[in-house]
Scaffold this motif. Structure first.
Motif, PDB file in Angstrom:
ATOM      1  N   GLN A  35       0.834  -1.205   0.000  1.00 28.20           N
ATOM      2  CA  GLN A  35       0.000   0.000   0.000  1.00 28.20           C
ATOM      3  C   GLN A  35       0.871   1.258   0.000  1.00 28.20           C
ATOM      4  OE1 GLN A  35      -3.199   0.738  -0.327  1.00 28.20           O
ATOM      5  NE2 GLN A  35      -3.704  -1.409  -0.705  1.00 28.20           N
ATOM      6  N   SER A  36       2.016   1.179   0.654  1.00 25.89           N
ATOM      7  CA  SER A  36       2.908   2.345   0.694  1.00 25.89           C
ATOM      8  C   SER A  36       3.447   2.677  -0.694  1.00 25.89           C
ATOM      9  CB  SER A  36       4.072   2.091   1.655  1.00 25.89           C
ATOM     10  OG  SER A  36       4.822   0.959   1.245  1.00 25.89           O
ATOM     11  N   THR A  37       3.446   1.683  -1.585  1.00 26.85           N
ATOM     12  CA  THR A  37       3.836   1.933  -2.974  1.00 26.85           C
ATOM     13  C   THR A  37       2.637   2.378  -3.793  1.00 26.85           C
ATOM     14  OG1 THR A  37       5.588   0.258  -2.835  1.00 26.85           O
ATOM     15  CG2 THR A  37       4.886   0.920  -5.032  1.00 26.85           C
ATOM     16  N   LYS A  38       1.529   1.649  -3.685  1.00 22.84           N
ATOM     17  CA  LYS A  38       0.346   1.956  -4.491  1.00 22.84           C
ATOM     18  C   LYS A  38      -0.113   3.398  -4.311  1.00 22.84           C
ATOM     19  CE  LYS A  38      -1.873  -2.610  -4.723  1.00 22.84           C
ATOM     20  NZ  LYS A  38      -3.072  -3.376  -4.309  1.00 22.84           N
ATOM     21  N   GLN A  39      -0.069   3.879  -3.064  1.00 17.89           N
ATOM     22  CA  GLN A  39      -0.655   5.181  -2.781  1.00 17.89           C
ATOM     23  C   GLN A  39       0.230   6.347  -3.212  1.00 17.89           C
ATOM     24  OE1 GLN A  39      -2.470   5.562   1.093  1.00 17.89           O
ATOM     25  NE2 GLN A  39      -3.205   3.447   1.057  1.00 17.89           N
ATOM     26  N   ARG A  40       1.332   6.041  -3.857  1.00 13.73           N
ATOM     27  CA  ARG A  40       2.180   7.087  -4.421  1.00 13.73           C
ATOM     28  C   ARG A  40       1.853   7.356  -5.891  1.00 13.73           C
ATOM     29  NH1 ARG A  40       6.879   7.764  -1.196  1.00 13.73           N
ATOM     30  NH2 ARG A  40       6.772   6.403   0.625  1.00 13.73           N
ATOM     31  N   PHE A  41       0.908   6.579  -6.444  1.00 12.13           N
ATOM     32  CA  PHE A  41       0.638   6.635  -7.874  1.00 12.13           C
ATOM     33  C   PHE A  41      -0.804   6.999  -8.171  1.00 12.13           C
ATOM     34  CE2 PHE A  41       4.356   4.045  -7.495  1.00 12.13           C
ATOM     35  CZ  PHE A  41       5.069   4.230  -8.664  1.00 12.13           C
ATOM     36  N   GLY A  42      -1.009   7.684  -9.293  1.00 12.94           N
ATOM     37  CA  GLY A  42      -2.316   7.686  -9.915  1.00 12.94           C
ATOM     38  C   GLY A  42      -2.447   6.406 -10.722  1.00 12.94           C
ATOM     39  N   ALA A  43      -3.668   5.992 -11.027  1.00 10.93           N
ATOM     40  CA  ALA A  43      -3.854   4.714 -11.699  1.00 10.93           C
ATOM     41  C   ALA A  43      -4.825   4.829 -12.862  1.00 10.93           C
ATOM     42  CB  ALA A  43      -4.349   3.652 -10.719  1.00 10.93           C
ATOM     43  N   LEU A  44      -4.505   4.112 -13.930  1.00 11.33           N
ATOM     44  CA  LEU A  44      -5.399   3.961 -15.075  1.00 11.33           C
ATOM     45  C   LEU A  44      -5.696   2.485 -15.253  1.00 11.33           C
ATOM     46  CD1 LEU A  44      -3.677   6.359 -17.657  1.00 11.33           C
ATOM     47  CD2 LEU A  44      -5.843   6.760 -16.478  1.00 11.33           C
ATOM     48  N   ASP A  45      -6.979   2.155 -15.411  1.00 10.70           N
ATOM     49  CA  ASP A  45      -7.386   0.771 -15.658  1.00 10.70           C
ATOM     50  C   ASP A  45      -7.444   0.515 -17.155  1.00 10.70           C
ATOM     51  OD1 ASP A  45      -7.661  -0.208 -13.059  1.00 10.70           O
ATOM     52  OD2 ASP A  45      -9.698   0.582 -12.866  1.00 10.70           O
ATOM     53  N   PHE A  46      -6.818  -0.584 -17.572  1.00 14.94           N
ATOM     54  CA  PHE A  46      -6.867  -1.007 -18.967  1.00 14.94           C
ATOM     55  C   PHE A  46      -7.568  -2.353 -19.046  1.00 14.94           C
ATOM     56  CE2 PHE A  46      -3.650   2.140 -18.980  1.00 14.94           C
ATOM     57  CZ  PHE A  46      -3.581   2.656 -20.264  1.00 14.94           C
ATOM     58  N   SER A  47      -8.283  -2.559 -20.126  1.00 17.10           N
ATOM     59  CA  SER A  47      -8.896  -3.858 -20.382  1.00 17.10           C
ATOM     60  C   SER A  47      -8.877  -4.082 -21.881  1.00 17.10           C
ATOM     61  CB  SER A  47     -10.328  -3.900 -19.837  1.00 17.10           C
ATOM     62  OG  SER A  47     -10.856  -5.210 -19.952  1.00 17.10           O
ATOM     63  N   TYR A  48      -9.410  -5.228 -22.314  1.00 13.40           N
ATOM     64  CA  TYR A  48      -9.498  -5.446 -23.746  1.00 13.40           C
ATOM     65  C   TYR A  48     -10.526  -4.479 -24.321  1.00 13.40           C
ATOM     66  CZ  TYR A  48      -7.012  -9.602 -22.312  1.00 13.40           C
ATOM     67  OH  TYR A  48      -6.097 -10.446 -21.757  1.00 13.40           O
ATOM     68  N   PRO A  49     -10.248  -3.908 -25.487  1.00 10.96           N
ATOM     69  CA  PRO A  49     -11.148  -2.885 -26.029  1.00 10.96           C
ATOM     70  C   PRO A  49     -12.512  -3.459 -26.408  1.00 10.96           C
ATOM     71  CG  PRO A  49      -8.999  -2.894 -27.147  1.00 10.96           C
ATOM     72  CD  PRO A  49      -9.073  -4.137 -26.321  1.00 10.96           C
ATOM     73  N   ALA A  50     -13.456  -2.562 -26.629  1.00  8.20           N
ATOM     74  CA  ALA A  50     -14.757  -2.976 -27.151  1.00  8.20           C
ATOM     75  C   ALA A  50     -14.567  -3.677 -28.490  1.00  8.20           C
ATOM     76  CB  ALA A  50     -15.663  -1.760 -27.309  1.00  8.20           C
ATOM     77  N   ARG A  51     -15.519  -4.510 -28.842  1.00  9.33           N
ATOM     78  CA  ARG A  51     -15.390  -5.387 -30.006  1.00  9.33           C
ATOM     79  C   ARG A  51     -14.991  -4.640 -31.285  1.00  9.33           C
ATOM     80  NH1 ARG A  51     -16.968 -10.127 -32.160  1.00  9.33           N
ATOM     81  NH2 ARG A  51     -17.525 -10.045 -34.343  1.00  9.33           N
TER      82      ARG A  51
END
Length: 267
Positions: free
Chosen positions: A163-179
């Protein structure tokens, strides 16, 4: 222009198809030098996105493929022996911090936690990198930014970020694109028709529904591009799918039969 960073410049525009507002968000994050974390399954475009943003921002990109044998010295640097005695050689993280590049730590959870903590002083308001063996404190260049990526699907108690690492970052979620977007990407990257690309995406959708039901991971966009590239070269469609999609992802005979059947449905 810094000659040291010249090999790390992205000189040609990488093809990246935005799927939401990730480009604008990363652009804003870079403007305030916020460290960023890209989260998503393997082969969904996390690395290509970072390459695209480095090109768009016209910043050098130093990429580190993290692994469990990587030490802090591999990131920060070490003394080397040469004909004249010893000399210090910056590691990729120190090079990026000193000269002003984006440092991309790919699949960061593969590295040991005692290795990844070296990024902590660079990812808060201090923006410094202590080179303890050298007795130097590197103040990060104004252009420096840290970007990390990992696949949350492979998280475990033993392999996750603190958590001490995670909370130093902003985050973007990626997934497989729409069809339709994924079909467009596969067609663009391989040169196959949109019809063939759509069929490959349909096979991937079938396989992704089996994640957790016999498959650890679904077919990635990267794998579809491999299959499309083989088809474009004249390889028979079912053979291309067998080599690029089915055989790499599972060794289970029943699962292979199920995926082969999905391929036969569309080709």
């Amino acid at each position: 222009m810094n000659d040291i960073l010249e090999p790390y410049r992205v000189t040609q525009q990488p093809y990246y198809r935005p799927v939401a507002d990730e480009v604008a968000l990363f652009d804003a994050a870079y403007s305030v030098r916020m460290p960023m974390m890209n989260k998503g399954p393997t082969g969904c475009g996390k690395t290509r996105f970072v390459e695209y943003m480095a090109w768009k921002l016209q910043k050098p990109l130093i990429t580190v493929a993290c692994n469990e044998d990587m030490t802090a010295s591999d990131l920060v640097g070490r003394f080397l022996l040469d004909a004249n005695g010893t000399r210090w050689q910056d590691g990729p993280l120190a090079t990026a911090a000193r000269h002003g590049a984006i440092c991309y730590l790919d699949e960061v959870v593969e590295a040991r936690q005692d290795t990844t903590v070296v990024i902590h002083p660079l990812t808060d308001n201090r923006r410094i990198l202590p080179l303890e063996k050298k007795g130097e404190l590197v103040q990060a260049h104004p252009d420096f930014q840290v970007v990390i990526s990992y696949n949350p699907g492979y998280q475990s108690l033993m392999k996750d970020l603190k958590q001490s690492t995670k909370q130093r970052f902003g985050a973007l979620d990626f997934s497989y694109p729409a069809r339709d977007v994924e079909s467009e990407i596969v067609a663009h990257e391989t040169g196959v028709s949109l019809e063939v690309a759509g069929k490959l995406v349909s096979i991937a959708e079938r396989a992704r529904n089996l994640k957790g039901h016999g498959l650890d991971e679904g077919l990635s966009t990267r794998m579809l591009i491999y299959a499309g590239s083989l088809i474009k070269k004249g390889v028979a469609t079912q053979a291309a799918c067998r080599v690029a999609l089915v055989r790499p992802i599972t060794d289970d005979p029943d699962m292979r039969d199920a995926l082969d059947a999905a391929v036969a449905t569309f080709f």
